[in-house]
Design a protein around this motif. Structure first.
Motif, PDB file in Angstrom:
ATOM      1  N   ARG A  10       0.848  -1.199   0.000  1.00 19.92           N
ATOM      2  CA  ARG A  10       0.000   0.000   0.000  1.00 19.92           C
ATOM      3  C   ARG A  10       0.879   1.242   0.000  1.00 19.92           C
ATOM      4  NH1 ARG A  10      -2.413   3.637   3.589  1.00 19.92           N
ATOM      5  NH2 ARG A  10      -4.616   4.147   3.133  1.00 19.92           N
ATOM      6  N   LYS A  11       0.481   2.238  -0.782  1.00 20.87           N
ATOM      7  CA  LYS A  11       1.268   3.480  -0.820  1.00 20.87           C
ATOM      8  C   LYS A  11       0.325   4.658  -1.030  1.00 20.87           C
ATOM      9  CE  LYS A  11       5.384   5.592  -2.825  1.00 20.87           C
ATOM     10  NZ  LYS A  11       6.073   5.572  -1.520  1.00 20.87           N
ATOM     11  N   GLU A  12       0.548   5.702  -0.236  1.00 21.15           N
ATOM     12  CA  GLU A  12      -0.269   6.919  -0.338  1.00 21.15           C
ATOM     13  C   GLU A  12       0.614   8.078  -0.783  1.00 21.15           C
ATOM     14  OE1 GLU A  12      -3.412   8.147   2.677  1.00 21.15           O
ATOM     15  OE2 GLU A  12      -1.842   9.636   3.100  1.00 21.15           O
ATOM     16  N   ILE A  13       0.092   8.883  -1.708  1.00 16.06           N
ATOM     17  CA  ILE A  13       0.826  10.067  -2.170  1.00 16.06           C
ATOM     18  C   ILE A  13      -0.111  11.279  -2.118  1.00 16.06           C
ATOM     19  CG2 ILE A  13       2.468   8.859  -3.649  1.00 16.06           C
ATOM     20  CD1 ILE A  13       0.653   9.535  -6.015  1.00 16.06           C
ATOM     21  N   LYS A  14       0.496  12.442  -1.921  1.00 16.30           N
ATOM     22  CA  LYS A  14      -0.294  13.672  -1.840  1.00 16.30           C
ATOM     23  C   LYS A  14       0.312  14.727  -2.758  1.00 16.30           C
ATOM     24  CE  LYS A  14      -1.846  12.956   2.931  1.00 16.30           C
ATOM     25  NZ  LYS A  14      -1.922  13.524   4.297  1.00 16.30           N
ATOM     26  N   GLY A  15      -0.548  15.608  -3.238  1.00 18.02           N
ATOM     27  CA  GLY A  15      -0.110  16.709  -4.088  1.00 18.02           C
ATOM     28  C   GLY A  15      -1.129  17.826  -4.034  1.00 18.02           C
ATOM     29  N   GLU A  16      -0.899  18.890  -4.815  1.00 20.33           N
ATOM     30  CA  GLU A  16      -1.853  19.989  -4.861  1.00 20.33           C
ATOM     31  C   GLU A  16      -3.212  19.526  -5.360  1.00 20.33           C
ATOM     32  OE1 GLU A  16      -0.209  23.058  -7.209  1.00 20.33           O
ATOM     33  OE2 GLU A  16       1.380  23.585  -5.777  1.00 20.33           O
ATOM     34  N   TRP A  17      -3.186  18.464  -6.147  1.00 20.21           N
ATOM     35  CA  TRP A  17      -4.418  17.935  -6.734  1.00 20.21           C
ATOM     36  C   TRP A  17      -5.239  17.122  -5.740  1.00 20.21           C
ATOM     37  CZ3 TRP A  17      -3.097  13.042  -5.764  1.00 20.21           C
ATOM     38  CH2 TRP A  17      -1.752  12.692  -5.863  1.00 20.21           C
ATOM     39  N   THR A  19      -5.200  13.604  -2.819  1.00 23.91           N
ATOM     40  CA  THR A  19      -4.557  12.421  -2.237  1.00 23.91           C
ATOM     41  C   THR A  19      -4.934  11.181  -3.038  1.00 23.91           C
ATOM     42  OG1 THR A  19      -4.689  13.394  -0.023  1.00 23.91           O
ATOM     43  CG2 THR A  19      -4.276  11.019  -0.161  1.00 23.91           C
ATOM     44  N   ALA A  20      -3.925  10.320  -3.273  1.00 23.89           N
ATOM     45  CA  ALA A  20      -4.166   9.062  -3.986  1.00 23.89           C
ATOM     46  C   ALA A  20      -3.523   7.923  -3.207  1.00 23.89           C
ATOM     47  CB  ALA A  20      -3.598   9.127  -5.402  1.00 23.89           C
ATOM     48  N   THR A  21      -4.187   6.772  -3.196  1.00 24.68           N
ATOM     49  CA  THR A  21      -3.676   5.601  -2.484  1.00 24.68           C
ATOM     50  C   THR A  21      -3.756   4.379  -3.386  1.00 24.68           C
ATOM     51  OG1 THR A  21      -4.485   6.499  -0.381  1.00 24.68           O
ATOM     52  CG2 THR A  21      -3.893   4.154  -0.435  1.00 24.68           C
ATOM     53  N   TRP A  22      -2.603   3.733  -3.595  1.00 26.20           N
ATOM     54  CA  TRP A  22      -2.547   2.475  -4.337  1.00 26.20           C
ATOM     55  C   TRP A  22      -2.538   1.307  -3.361  1.00 26.20           C
ATOM     56  CZ3 TRP A  22      -3.309   2.014  -9.379  1.00 26.20           C
ATOM     57  CH2 TRP A  22      -2.975   3.057 -10.243  1.00 26.20           C
ATOM     58  N   GLU A  23      -3.281   0.268  -3.690  1.00 25.22           N
ATOM     59  CA  GLU A  23      -3.242  -0.972  -2.927  1.00 25.22           C
ATOM     60  C   GLU A  23      -3.157  -2.148  -3.898  1.00 25.22           C
ATOM     61  OE1 GLU A  23      -6.448  -1.488  -0.218  1.00 25.22           O
ATOM     62  OE2 GLU A  23      -5.767   0.079   1.167  1.00 25.22           O
ATOM     63  N   ILE A  24      -2.213  -3.060  -3.630  1.00 22.53           N
ATOM     64  CA  ILE A  24      -2.058  -4.265  -4.447  1.00 22.53           C
ATOM     65  C   ILE A  24      -2.034  -5.456  -3.502  1.00 22.53           C
ATOM     66  CG2 ILE A  24      -0.666  -5.470  -6.169  1.00 22.53           C
ATOM     67  CD1 ILE A  24       0.632  -2.831  -6.890  1.00 22.53           C
ATOM     68  N   MET A 123      -4.029  16.515 -16.554  1.00 23.55           N
ATOM     69  CA  MET A 123      -4.239  15.078 -16.394  1.00 23.55           C
ATOM     70  C   MET A 123      -3.012  14.267 -16.811  1.00 23.55           C
ATOM     71  SD  MET A 123      -7.017  14.609 -14.864  1.00 23.55           S
ATOM     72  CE  MET A 123      -7.100  12.832 -15.038  1.00 23.55           C
ATOM     73  N   ASP A 124      -2.298  14.719 -17.826  1.00 23.00           N
ATOM     74  CA  ASP A 124      -1.096  13.984 -18.248  1.00 23.00           C
ATOM     75  C   ASP A 124      -0.060  13.966 -17.127  1.00 23.00           C
ATOM     76  OD1 ASP A 124      -2.175  13.440 -20.708  1.00 23.00           O
ATOM     77  OD2 ASP A 124      -1.233  15.153 -21.709  1.00 23.00           O
ATOM     78  N   GLU A 125       0.119  15.105 -16.491  1.00 20.99           N
ATOM     79  CA  GLU A 125       1.076  15.197 -15.392  1.00 20.99           C
ATOM     80  C   GLU A 125       0.609  14.369 -14.200  1.00 20.99           C
ATOM     81  OE1 GLU A 125       3.035  18.574 -12.409  1.00 20.99           O
ATOM     82  OE2 GLU A 125       1.932  19.185 -14.206  1.00 20.99           O
ATOM     83  N   LEU A 126      -0.707  14.422 -13.917  1.00 19.41           N
ATOM     84  CA  LEU A 126      -1.257  13.654 -12.801  1.00 19.41           C
ATOM     85  C   LEU A 126      -1.127  12.155 -13.063  1.00 19.41           C
ATOM     86  CD1 LEU A 126      -2.722  13.379 -10.146  1.00 19.41           C
ATOM     87  CD2 LEU A 126      -4.878  13.788 -11.343  1.00 19.41           C
ATOM     88  N   ASN A 127      -1.428  11.718 -14.281  1.00 17.04           N
ATOM     89  CA  ASN A 127      -1.301  10.294 -14.620  1.00 17.04           C
ATOM     90  C   ASN A 127       0.143   9.819 -14.475  1.00 17.04           C
ATOM     91  OD1 ASN A 127      -4.005  10.030 -15.161  1.00 17.04           O
ATOM     92  ND2 ASN A 127      -3.796  10.202 -17.380  1.00 17.04           N
ATOM     93  N   ALA A 128       1.092  10.662 -14.893  1.00 14.36           N
ATOM     94  CA  ALA A 128       2.504  10.298 -14.771  1.00 14.36           C
ATOM     95  C   ALA A 128       2.891  10.152 -13.297  1.00 14.36           C
ATOM     96  CB  ALA A 128       3.375  11.349 -15.448  1.00 14.36           C
ATOM     97  N   THR A 129       2.373  11.047 -12.460  1.00 21.98           N
ATOM     98  CA  THR A 129       2.652  10.972 -11.018  1.00 21.98           C
ATOM     99  C   THR A 129       2.068   9.696 -10.418  1.00 21.98           C
ATOM    100  OG1 THR A 129       2.640  13.387 -10.849  1.00 21.98           O
ATOM    101  CG2 THR A 129       2.348  12.141  -8.811  1.00 21.98           C
ATOM    102  N   LEU A 130       0.851   9.376 -10.826  1.00 18.31           N
ATOM    103  CA  LEU A 130       0.199   8.169 -10.305  1.00 18.31           C
ATOM    104  C   LEU A 130       0.922   6.906 -10.758  1.00 18.31           C
ATOM    105  CD1 LEU A 130      -3.591   9.074 -10.735  1.00 18.31           C
ATOM    106  CD2 LEU A 130      -2.234   9.071  -8.635  1.00 18.31           C
ATOM    107  N   LEU A 131       1.398   6.882 -11.999  1.00 24.06           N
ATOM    108  CA  LEU A 131       2.109   5.706 -12.505  1.00 24.06           C
ATOM    109  C   LEU A 131       3.449   5.514 -11.789  1.00 24.06           C
ATOM    110  CD1 LEU A 131       1.392   5.878 -16.350  1.00 24.06           C
ATOM    111  CD2 LEU A 131       0.536   4.188 -14.716  1.00 24.06           C
ATOM    112  N   THR A 132       4.104   6.622 -11.486  1.00 28.20           N
ATOM    113  CA  THR A 132       5.351   6.530 -10.730  1.00 28.20           C
ATOM    114  C   THR A 132       5.093   5.927  -9.347  1.00 28.20           C
ATOM    115  OG1 THR A 132       6.304   8.441 -11.875  1.00 28.20           O
ATOM    116  CG2 THR A 132       7.273   7.842  -9.752  1.00 28.20           C
ATOM    117  N   ALA A 133       4.019   6.380  -8.713  1.00 26.48           N
ATOM    118  CA  ALA A 133       3.657   5.833  -7.400  1.00 26.48           C
ATOM    119  C   ALA A 133       3.257   4.365  -7.520  1.00 26.48           C
ATOM    120  CB  ALA A 133       2.514   6.646  -6.801  1.00 26.48           C
ATOM    121  N   PHE A 134       2.599   4.010  -8.623  1.00 25.90           N
ATOM    122  CA  PHE A 134       2.227   2.604  -8.833  1.00 25.90           C
ATOM    123  C   PHE A 134       3.471   1.731  -8.940  1.00 25.90           C
ATOM    124  CE2 PHE A 134       1.809  -0.836 -11.912  1.00 25.90           C
ATOM    125  CZ  PHE A 134       0.838  -1.617 -11.299  1.00 25.90           C
TER     126      PHE A 134
END
Length: 287
Positions: A10-17, A19-24, A123-134
């Motif tokens: 599990r990993k949580e990341i935060k930004g100006e946009w 909070t996002a949390t990945w769980e696998i 959205m492109d920048e946000l998706n890139a951030t989320l993929l890095t966290a993934f």
């Protein structure tokens, strides 16, 4: 490296946009199956995530979830086009300097098209951030599988050593068993008052020895132990191969049990089946 199919990360990341949390998480499965729970605005990431799982994993039922909470304050923030607003004010002042009342209200300036605009999330920048966290979450997930796999490997190796002990125990009993069986046959012949022909006892012992000979089964068990340790040392996705080895172990232990004419050998045959079953249960979780 041996990998377990059971793990969690599990990993949580935060930004100006926001909070996002990945769980696998994953459990054992014959093949690789991936399931995703993603917010609607990130559904486009699913093919990318599926491909990254395929490159890293071989087996297991894998569930991947993304929880996303947007920052409403950031999403609703306004940007002021100061240059355009200043031009409008200058124009209003010029109209007033010509002796005409401009009657410009500051609110009217703000309402002018292009003066105020809502800041949109890239959205492109946000998706890139989320993929890095993934990717980071996936790495932790694989590390968890490796850690659990190391524990499984140690348990299996311990039971392999115990199988070797039982094999040596049976081999040590064989000469004593043959002597005991020879005396037993001689006693039966004596009780029946049967006069044996020359070499008859030896012939009977040879036929009996052929029936109860387990040397081949013991050799095969030792060979299976060596091969299983070799597979464990090689590592990788070896779950299917290990499962096949358990079938081979079972075959030899069953034969050993069917040939047993001695309590000690019977006990060893039962202990072998217990050890093999314990290994088989652990192997069900190995990738």
């Amino acid at each position: 490296m041996i990998y377990s199919m059971t793990a969690f990360a599990r990993k949580e990341i935060k930004g100006e946009w926001g909070t996002a949390t990945w769980e696998i998480r994953s459990v054992n499965q014959r093949f690789l199956e991936t399931y995703f729970r993603l917010p609607e605005q990130f559904r486009s990431l699913e093919p990318v995530l599926r491909e990254r799982f395929k490159k890293q994993l071989q087996r297991g039922k894998v569930e991947c979830a993304l929880r996303f909470a947007s920052n409403d304050a950031a999403a609703s923030s306004l940007q002021l086009n100061e240059s355009l607003a200043k031009q409008l004010l200058d124009a209003a002042e010029w109209v007033q300097s010509q002796g005409q009342s401009s009657g410009v209200n500051p609110v009217d300036i703000l309402r002018w098209p292009g003066v105020l605009s809502a800041k949109e999330t890239d959205m492109d920048e946000l998706n890139a951030t989320l993929l890095t966290a993934f990717d980071e979450t996936l790495n932790e997930f694989i590390e968890a599988r490796a850690s659990e796999g190391s524990s499984l490997k140690a348990l299996i190796e311990q039971r392999l050593d115990n199988i070797t002990v039982e094999v040596e125990k049976v081999a040590a009993h064989l000469p004593t068993i043959m002597d005991w069986q020879k005396d037993r046959l001689q006693s039966k012949f004596d009780e029946a008052k049967v006069e044996l022909e020359a070499g008859r006892l030896e012939q009977e012992m040879i036929m009996l020895a052929q029936k109860i000979d387990v040397a081949e089964e013991l050799d095969r068990l030792n060979t299976h132990v060596a091969e299983t340790k070799k597979i464990l040392k090689k590592g990788g996705a070896v779950g299917r191969r290990l499962d096949f080895m358990m079938q081979e172990f079972n075959r030899e232990s069953n034969t050993l049990g069917s040939k047993s004419i001695n309590t000690e050998i019977t006990q060893s045959a039962v202990e072998l089946k217990v050890l093999i079953e314990q290994m088989r249960e652990q192997i069900q979780n190995i990738e």
